[in-house]
Design an enzyme around this catalytic site. Structure first.
Site, PDB file in Angstrom:
ATOM      1  N   ALA A   1       2.474  41.694  13.023  1.00  0.00           N
ATOM      2  CA  ALA A   1       2.437  42.376  11.719  1.00  0.00           C
ATOM      3  C   ALA A   1       2.632  43.889  11.761  1.00  0.00           C
ATOM      4  O   ALA A   1       3.190  44.457  10.820  1.00  0.00           O
ATOM      5  CB  ALA A   1       1.101  42.074  11.047  1.00  0.00           C
TER       6      ALA A   1
ATOM      7  N   PRO B   1       3.696  47.774  12.266  1.00  0.00           N
ATOM      8  CA  PRO B   1       2.794  48.580  11.431  1.00  0.00           C
ATOM      9  C   PRO B   1       2.663  48.092   9.987  1.00  0.00           C
ATOM     10  O   PRO B   1       1.995  48.744   9.192  1.00  0.00           O
ATOM     11  CB  PRO B   1       3.424  49.969  11.471  1.00  0.00           C
ATOM     12  CG  PRO B   1       4.885  49.704  11.643  1.00  0.00           C
ATOM     13  CD  PRO B   1       4.996  48.461  12.467  1.00  0.00           C
TER      14      PRO B   1
ATOM     15  N   ASP C   1      -3.671  38.372  20.954  1.00  0.00           N
ATOM     16  CA  ASP C   1      -2.413  38.027  21.613  1.00  0.00           C
ATOM     17  C   ASP C   1      -2.075  36.586  21.241  1.00  0.00           C
ATOM     18  O   ASP C   1      -2.824  35.657  21.564  1.00  0.00           O
ATOM     19  CB  ASP C   1      -2.613  38.163  23.136  1.00  0.00           C
ATOM     20  CG  ASP C   1      -1.336  37.853  23.899  1.00  0.00           C
ATOM     21  OD1 ASP C   1      -0.407  37.254  23.300  1.00  0.00           O
ATOM     22  OD2 ASP C   1      -1.271  38.197  25.090  1.00  0.00           O
TER      23      ASP C   1
ATOM     24  N   ASP D   1       7.820  38.056  12.912  1.00  0.00           N
ATOM     25  CA  ASP D   1       8.800  39.136  13.076  1.00  0.00           C
ATOM     26  C   ASP D   1       8.644  39.623  14.515  1.00  0.00           C
ATOM     27  O   ASP D   1       7.918  40.571  14.791  1.00  0.00           O
ATOM     28  CB  ASP D   1       8.493  40.243  12.056  1.00  0.00           C
ATOM     29  CG  ASP D   1       9.537  41.343  12.072  1.00  0.00           C
ATOM     30  OD1 ASP D   1      10.733  41.018  12.192  1.00  0.00           O
ATOM     31  OD2 ASP D   1       9.161  42.520  11.954  1.00  0.00           O
TER      32      ASP D   1
ATOM     33  N   CYS E   1      14.874  42.554  14.653  1.00  0.00           N
ATOM     34  CA  CYS E   1      15.885  43.577  14.362  1.00  0.00           C
ATOM     35  C   CYS E   1      16.843  43.756  15.534  1.00  0.00           C
ATOM     36  O   CYS E   1      17.187  44.871  15.887  1.00  0.00           O
ATOM     37  CB  CYS E   1      15.214  44.901  13.988  1.00  0.00           C
ATOM     38  SG  CYS E   1      14.149  45.569  15.271  1.00  0.00           S
TER      39      CYS E   1
HETATM   40  C1  LIG Z   1       8.944  44.094  15.524  1.00  0.00           C
HETATM   41  S1  LIG Z   1       7.307  44.605  15.617  1.00  0.00           S
HETATM   42  C2  LIG Z   1       6.659  44.065  14.073  1.00  0.00           C
HETATM   43  C3  LIG Z   1       7.044  44.915  12.890  1.00  0.00           C
HETATM   44  C4  LIG Z   1       6.313  44.490  11.625  1.00  0.00           C
HETATM   45  N1  LIG Z   1       6.517  43.100  11.317  1.00  0.00           N
HETATM   46  C5  LIG Z   1       6.731  45.319  10.412  1.00  0.00           C
HETATM   47  O1  LIG Z   1       7.532  44.877   9.612  1.00  0.00           O
HETATM   48  O2  LIG Z   1       6.213  46.441  10.276  1.00  0.00           O
HETATM   49  C6  LIG Z   1       6.629  43.432  16.721  1.00  0.00           C
HETATM   50  C7  LIG Z   1       5.129  43.487  16.845  1.00  0.00           C
HETATM   51  O3  LIG Z   1       4.725  42.369  17.646  1.00  0.00           O
HETATM   52  C8  LIG Z   1       3.552  42.721  18.341  1.00  0.00           C
HETATM   53  N2  LIG Z   1       3.424  41.756  19.463  1.00  0.00           N
HETATM   54  C9  LIG Z   1       4.212  41.620  20.538  1.00  0.00           C
HETATM   55  N3  LIG Z   1       3.801  40.600  21.320  1.00  0.00           N
HETATM   56  C10 LIG Z   1       2.707  40.061  20.697  1.00  0.00           C
HETATM   57  C11 LIG Z   1       1.818  39.002  21.026  1.00  0.00           C
HETATM   58  N4  LIG Z   1       1.953  38.287  22.150  1.00  0.00           N
HETATM   59  N5  LIG Z   1       0.794  38.761  20.188  1.00  0.00           N
HETATM   60  C12 LIG Z   1       0.613  39.507  19.064  1.00  0.00           C
HETATM   61  N6  LIG Z   1       1.425  40.516  18.716  1.00  0.00           N
HETATM   62  C13 LIG Z   1       2.466  40.796  19.524  1.00  0.00           C
HETATM   63  C14 LIG Z   1       3.811  44.150  18.748  1.00  0.00           C
HETATM   64  O4  LIG Z   1       2.591  44.818  19.011  1.00  0.00           O
HETATM   65  C15 LIG Z   1       4.553  44.710  17.535  1.00  0.00           C
HETATM   66  O5  LIG Z   1       3.663  45.361  16.666  1.00  0.00           O
END
Ligand SMILES: C[S@@+](CC[C@H](N)C(=O)[O-])C[C@H]1O[C@@H](n2cnc3c(N)ncnc32)[C@H](O)[C@@H]1O
Length: 461
Positions: free
Chosen positions: A273, A275, A319, A335, A388
């Site tokens: 989610a 930022p 996680d 996402d 993205c």
């Molecule tokens: C592309 S960004 C998300 C952007 C967000 N959806 C937005 O629209 O603002 C991907 C996010 O996934 C989180 N992330 C990566 N691996 C993860 C995991 N195993 N469990 C939970 N979160 C994870 C990262 O910390 C990052 O904030």
């Protein structure tokens, strides 16, 4: 003119305690720019972290705000045009720079970015580069070469730059190759051309886009976002910021959350989610939202964003790879973390810090997260997967393999006409694909959108 590598007399080494360089106006900014360029291209460090005002590189943080802006402008330009700059420098050298002459290369690139593209007097860019070269024991013996190459560049730029730019291939080989494989030569070139331009600024507004477009001097896009070509000051000073009436979000990034359809009153989980741009859309659409993310610092930003926007969500730091959900949700947005190659207009460091191996690795991470996501949704519930990236390995191919992979999932293809202004982006497989070469709106500066992929599926009921 071609410059010999040994050209110029070696200058006298500076005394150990001679700190007079720091008093040369403009020099600390150029030194910081070269240092950060090294961190990006040699150590593959993302530029955003290096230029963070609180946690960025110390050499950047010691600069005043004007110099910070200059350093950012130099770096964005030097990375956006790195291939063009390398070629123009290379042609002014008798033989290539030694492979280990990284520091010298960075001084030349920082100066060339100013000479070729920025509104800095040529003489200042050249003189500061020469002083910089003299001040560093690794480059002091090349100060004559720096002077010769850069003065030659000043002389030929009017003629040589347009010819070089016309080639329209400013990207590292691995990246151009993958773009051509995925999109064909013409579209790949159009994407590379778009990558040279500063992206416009898009806003997702809570209501009345026409009113906000008028107040910002922008336009309402066919998809409903508000777009402004340039801002005169920081976004935080725009009307409606403090009141939480809108947030900055690229038009393409605003599409995936909408693919969940009418979610008013539903329990929706946003699994990656922070930022929180998409989480805010889910909350605004009336869903009861749970926002998961593994990053504490990014969740802090989500919390602050939600406070400003006066929206609410349950926030869970976890996680996805290891947690089991306490309840099942009506719908899921995933996402996923990705190579971010769809955001090169805003992040020109991406092609220089990522590689094909990173894409393969990230596709593995995405597949595993998608497998986990299925366990968070009720039978029959929707899952939207997005990211993205411009690369099909993280998008189209991953989606197809997942559908064919024996998971408890069925496809839920996106229909043309479902979201206004997106018909051109719906693929024959019923997914959504946008690129920076899409959405033509009169002028190139006003056109384009981030590269995004989104697909919709349902958990088998
Ligand atoms: C592309 S960004 C998300 C952007 C967000 N959806 C937005 O629209 O603002 C991907 C996010 O996934 C989180 N992330 C990566 N691996 C993860 C995991 N195993 N469990 C939970 N979160 C994870 C990262 O910390 C990052 O904030």
């Amino acid at each position: 003119m071609v410059v010999n590598l040994t050209m110029g007399k070696p200058s006298r080494p500076r005394e150990k305690n001679d700190r007079s360089d720091e008093n040369v106006p403009g020099l600390p900014a150029r030194k910081a720019a070269a240092k950060l360029l090294a961190a990006v291209v040699d150590a593959r460090t993302p530029l955003d972290g290096l230029t963070d005002n609180e946690h960025g590189h110390p050499q950047y943080r010691t600069l005043d705000p004007r110099d910070r802006s200059l350093v950012r402008a130099i770096l964005v330009t030097a990375l956006r045009h790195r291939v063009t700059i390398s070629r123009l420098i290379g042609r002014r050298l008798e033989r290539p720079l030694p492979a280990n002459a990284h520091a010298l290369g960075h001084i030349l690139h920082v100066a060339a970015a100013q000479i070729l593209f920025l509104d800095v007097p040529d003489s200042a860019a050249v003189d500061l580069a020469v002083t910089h070269a003299k001040s560093d024991p690794r480059t002091t013996r090349f100060s004559g070469l720096v002077n010769g190459v850069l003065r030659a560049l000043v002389r030929v730029k009017e003629r040589a730059l347009p010819a070089e730019l016309a080639k329209n291939d400013d990207a590292p080989d691995w990246f151009s190759k993958r773009l051509v494989e995925a999109y064909g030569v013409d579209k790949a070139r159009a994407i590379l051309a778009a990558h040279r331009l500063e992206a416009a600024i898009d806003f997702t507004v809570k209501s009345d886009p026409e009113q906000w477009a008028e107040r910002f001097g922008g336009i309402v896009l066919p998809t409903g976002s508000v777009r402004v070509e340039r801002l005169a000051g920081p976004v935080t000073e725009l009307p409606g910021f403090a009141e939480g009436e809108w947030w900055v979000q690229d038009a393409a990034a605003a599409l995936p959350a909408r693919l969940l359809g009418d979610i008013a009153g539903l329990e929706v989980a946003d699994l990656c989610a922070a930022p929180g741009g998409k989480t805010a859309q889910l909350a605004l659409a009336g869903a009861r939202v749970t926002a998961f993310d593994m990053s504490k610092s990014r969740l802090r930003r989500l919390t602050a964003n939600f406070e400003r926007l006066r929206l609410s969500a349950d926030i869970v730091e976890a996680d996805l790879a290891t947690i089991t959900p306490e309840k099942l949700f009506d719908a899921i947005l995933l996402d996923a973390p990705c190579s971010s190659t769809g955001t090169v207009r805003r992040h020109p460091d991406v092609p220089w810090t990522k590689s094909s191996q990173d894409i393969e690795k990230l596709a593995g991470v995405q597949r595993r997260l998608l497998e986990r996501a299925v366990h968070f949704v009720k039978p029959g519930g929707r899952i939207v997967y997005s990211n993205c990236s411009l690369d099909p390995e993280e998008g189209e191919a991953l989606h197809a393999a997942f559908l064919a992979g024996g998971h408890e999932i069925t496809d839920d293809p996106i229909q043309p006409g479902e979201i206004a202004g997106t018909d051109d982006f719906v693929t024959s497989a019923g997914a959504l694909r946008t690129t920076p070469a899409d959405m033509h709106l009169g002028t190139p500066a006003l056109s384009g959108m981030d590269g995004f992929f989104a697909a919709r599926m349902r958990r088998a009921g």
